[in-house]
Design an enzyme around this catalytic site. Structure first.
Site, PDB file in Angstrom:
ATOM      1  N   ILE A  44       0.840  -1.201   0.000  1.00 13.80           N
ATOM      2  CA  ILE A  44       0.000   0.000   0.000  1.00 13.80           C
ATOM      3  C   ILE A  44       0.874   1.249   0.000  1.00 13.80           C
ATOM      4  CG2 ILE A  44      -1.792   1.258   1.280  1.00 13.80           C
ATOM      5  CD1 ILE A  44      -2.866  -1.491   2.177  1.00 13.80           C
ATOM      6  N   SER A  66      10.830  -4.992   7.153  1.00 10.37           N
ATOM      7  CA  SER A  66      10.498  -6.271   7.793  1.00 10.37           C
ATOM      8  C   SER A  66       9.543  -7.079   6.910  1.00 10.37           C
ATOM      9  CB  SER A  66       9.892  -6.050   9.180  1.00 10.37           C
ATOM     10  OG  SER A  66       8.675  -5.349   9.069  1.00 10.37           O
ATOM     11  N   SER A  92      -8.730  -0.595   9.099  1.00  7.69           N
ATOM     12  CA  SER A  92      -9.193  -1.728   8.300  1.00  7.69           C
ATOM     13  C   SER A  92     -10.670  -2.001   8.539  1.00  7.69           C
ATOM     14  CB  SER A  92      -8.379  -2.951   8.724  1.00  7.69           C
ATOM     15  OG  SER A  92      -9.003  -4.124   8.283  1.00  7.69           O
ATOM     16  N   TYR A 143      -4.836  -8.749  15.930  1.00  5.33           N
ATOM     17  CA  TYR A 143      -4.560  -7.803  14.844  1.00  5.33           C
ATOM     18  C   TYR A 143      -5.691  -6.766  14.757  1.00  5.33           C
ATOM     19  CZ  TYR A 143      -5.079  -5.852  10.213  1.00  5.33           C
ATOM     20  OH  TYR A 143      -5.308  -4.976   9.177  1.00  5.33           O
ATOM     21  N   LYS A 185      -6.004  -2.411  15.519  1.00  8.24           N
ATOM     22  CA  LYS A 185      -6.591  -1.362  14.675  1.00  8.24           C
ATOM     23  C   LYS A 185      -7.648  -0.588  15.466  1.00  8.24           C
ATOM     24  CE  LYS A 185      -4.149  -2.040  11.058  1.00  8.24           C
ATOM     25  NZ  LYS A 185      -3.117  -1.056  10.712  1.00  8.24           N
ATOM     26  N   TYR A 194      -9.696   0.492   5.238  1.00  6.46           N
ATOM     27  CA  TYR A 194      -9.586  -0.144   3.927  1.00  6.46           C
ATOM     28  C   TYR A 194     -10.434  -1.397   3.876  1.00  6.46           C
ATOM     29  CZ  TYR A 194      -4.920   2.116   4.246  1.00  6.46           C
ATOM     30  OH  TYR A 194      -3.877   2.968   4.445  1.00  6.46           O
ATOM     31  N   ASN A 213      -4.075 -14.095   1.689  1.00 13.46           N
ATOM     32  CA  ASN A 213      -5.185 -13.396   1.043  1.00 13.46           C
ATOM     33  C   ASN A 213      -5.529 -14.002  -0.310  1.00 13.46           C
ATOM     34  OD1 ASN A 213      -3.597 -10.812   2.587  1.00 13.46           O
ATOM     35  ND2 ASN A 213      -5.747 -11.191   3.014  1.00 13.46           N
ATOM     36  N   ASP A 270     -13.962 -15.948   9.326  1.00 10.36           N
ATOM     37  CA  ASP A 270     -14.455 -15.253   8.134  1.00 10.36           C
ATOM     38  C   ASP A 270     -15.902 -14.801   8.313  1.00 10.36           C
ATOM     39  OD1 ASP A 270     -12.298 -15.152   6.464  1.00 10.36           O
ATOM     40  OD2 ASP A 270     -12.801 -16.974   5.344  1.00 10.36           O
TER      41      ASP A 270
HETATM   42  N1  UDP Z   1     -10.216 -17.136   0.509  1.00 11.02           N
HETATM   43  C1  UDP Z   1     -10.277 -18.402  -0.053  1.00 11.02           C
HETATM   44  N2  UDP Z   1      -9.113 -19.058  -0.303  1.00 11.02           N
HETATM   45  C2  UDP Z   1      -7.884 -18.516  -0.011  1.00 11.02           C
HETATM   46  C3  UDP Z   1      -7.843 -17.224   0.557  1.00 11.02           C
HETATM   47  C4  UDP Z   1      -9.035 -16.564   0.811  1.00 11.02           C
HETATM   48  O1  UDP Z   1     -11.362 -18.923  -0.326  1.00 11.02           O
HETATM   49  O2  UDP Z   1      -6.864 -19.174  -0.226  1.00 11.02           O
HETATM   50  C5  UDP Z   1     -11.476 -16.415   0.774  1.00 11.02           C
HETATM   51  C6  UDP Z   1     -11.656 -16.054   2.236  1.00 11.02           C
HETATM   52  O3  UDP Z   1     -12.233 -17.116   2.932  1.00 11.02           O
HETATM   53  C7  UDP Z   1     -12.561 -14.837   2.128  1.00 11.02           C
HETATM   54  C8  UDP Z   1     -12.136 -14.173   0.815  1.00 11.02           C
HETATM   55  O4  UDP Z   1     -11.435 -15.186   0.082  1.00 11.02           O
HETATM   56  O5  UDP Z   1     -13.890 -15.254   1.995  1.00 11.02           O
HETATM   57  C9  UDP Z   1     -11.210 -12.986   1.005  1.00 11.02           C
HETATM   58  O6  UDP Z   1     -10.148 -13.387   1.819  1.00 11.02           O
HETATM   59  P1  UDP Z   1      -8.925 -12.412   2.139  1.00 11.02           P
HETATM   60  O7  UDP Z   1      -8.047 -13.106   3.140  1.00 11.02           O
HETATM   61  O8  UDP Z   1      -8.285 -11.975   0.862  1.00 11.02           O
HETATM   62  O9  UDP Z   1      -9.614 -11.128   2.779  1.00 11.02           O
HETATM   63  P2  UDP Z   1     -10.420 -10.938   4.173  1.00 11.02           P
HETATM   64  O10 UDP Z   1     -11.182 -12.199   4.442  1.00 11.02           O
HETATM   65  O11 UDP Z   1      -9.389 -10.656   5.202  1.00 11.02           O
HETATM   66  O12 UDP Z   1     -11.328  -9.793   3.922  1.00 11.02           O
END
Ligand code: UDP
Length: 339
Positions: A14, A36, A126, A150, A154, A178, A200, A297
């Site tokens: 970013i 890092s 976030s 984490y 924030k 974000y 991610n 999630d």
């Molecule tokens: N996700 C997935 N497989 C992966 C990584 C992420 O299905 O290998 C899914 C995750 O479960 C979520 C979405 O993709 O529903 C976005 O995940 P990410 O970690 O990118 O963002 P966050 O969940 O932190 O918003």
């Protein structure tokens, strides 16, 4: 007038895009990073994009003495603070590492600013602070909570900033929440550099497309969403970057106090939507396999960006196709990162 802007974490995904945007808009960014979770090799690349030599400060924000010394002579007009750890799983295993870096680091920075009368601050927050929001698209006044250390850093950081702004009426502090930044710079020379196996979605997909990982595990297909997979608000990194210059402009126009803005598009896409858009942009068939839900999630996370649209005069302008196209162009051009 705001001219010299310190970007902590300026060598990261970013940060580097913010530095490029600041240069383009005539600001003088100063990159502070301890590398890092980034590579010093990005600096010459960024200098090429910015067409100028960049000021680089290699300091760890945990090092209060060095930070204070730097501020003594730096004549900084504003700080954009991104330097923080961000791996949710690691934060559960090593909470103190997160509190030390993300909280003590922030406090050190604010103390150094106080000592040297720097009044303008933008904080990288976030959408994780919304947890499992009841109202989606999520407005800024939704209740906030955190499900892991984490996220708590924030949340606590925002509280610290609110208190600090309250204590000094000359301070201007904006926290930007974000949503899910993806994509890369149009040059395809800077982008996200995941270390190890990405957590991610987008970087994971890119590694599958590059043949480095065999398939994408789709975490959960039985959520209460149209295709059963989770929905997120993916936003082009260039839009995230321009959100920061918009916040600087708000501060320059006289804003004082503390405020918070969502940076998102307002449009939600499912995991399968992203897979399909990526396939289309790259022409690569992505093997996917259903997998168990990932702990923590939330089914839906999507911004209500109205406040930023109105008050920051900012709007995300790139669509999903461009996010995938630009992100893939970066991974394809630099499959091993900066070598
Ligand atoms: N996700 C997935 N497989 C992966 C990584 C992420 O299905 O290998 C899914 C995750 O479960 C979520 C979405 O993709 O529903 C976005 O995940 P990410 O970690 O990118 O963002 P966050 O969940 O932190 O918003």
């Amino acid at each position: 007038m705001i001219k010299r802007v310190l970007v902590t974490g300026g060598a990261g995904f970013i940060g580097s895009h913010i530095v490029a945007d600041l240069c383009e808009k005539g600001y003088e960014p100063i990159v502070l990073d301890n590398f890092s979770n980034s590579s010093p090799k990005i600096i010459p690349v960024l200098e090429k994009i910015c067409s100028k030599k960049l000021e680089l400060v290699q300091i760890d924000i945990k090092d209060k003495e060095k930070l204070f010394n730097f501020f003594k002579s730096a004549s900084v007009d504003a700080v954009i603070h991104l330097a923080a750890y961000k791996a949710v799983g690691e934060s559960v295993e090593k909470p103190l590492k997160y509190y030390e870096n993300n909280i003590s680091g922030l406090v050190n920075l604010l103390l150094a600013m106080q000592e040297h009368k720097v009044k303008n601050f933008i904080f990288s927050s976030s959408a994780t602070v919304y947890g499992d929001a009841k109202v989606v698209p999520i407005p800024e006044n939704s209740p906030i909570s955190a499900a892991n250390p984490y996220g708590r850093t924030k949340l606590m950081s925002e509280e610290i900033l609110k208190d600090t702004a309250f204590s000094d009426k000359d301070l201007s502090i904006i926290a930007l929440r974000y949503f899910n930044p993806i994509g890369a710079h149009k040059s395809a020379d800077i982008g996200e550099l995941p270390s190890g196996i990405p957590n991610n979605l987008f970087p994971y997909i890119a590694q599958v497309a590059l043949g480095k990982l065999p398939h994408l595990n789709v975490f959960g297909n039985d959520y209460d969403t149209p295709d059963g997979t989770c929905i997120r608000d993916y936003i082009h990194i260039l839009d995230i970057a321009s959100g920061h210059t918009a916040a600087l402009e708000k501060i320059a126009s006289g804003f004082k106090g503390f405020d918070v803005y969502n940076l998102g598009t307002g449009i939600g896409y499912s995991v399968l939507d992203i897979v399909n858009a990526f396939k289309k942009a790259s022409g690569i068939d992505l093997p996917v396999k259903p997998a168990a839900r990932r702990a923590g999630d939330v089914p839906r996370s999507c911004a209500n960006p109205d406040k930023a649209n109105k008050e920051l005069n900012w709007k995300a302008k790139y669509n999903l196709e461009e996010m995938c196209k630009d992100g893939w162009a970066w991974y394809k051009k630099h499959p091993e990162g900066f070598v």
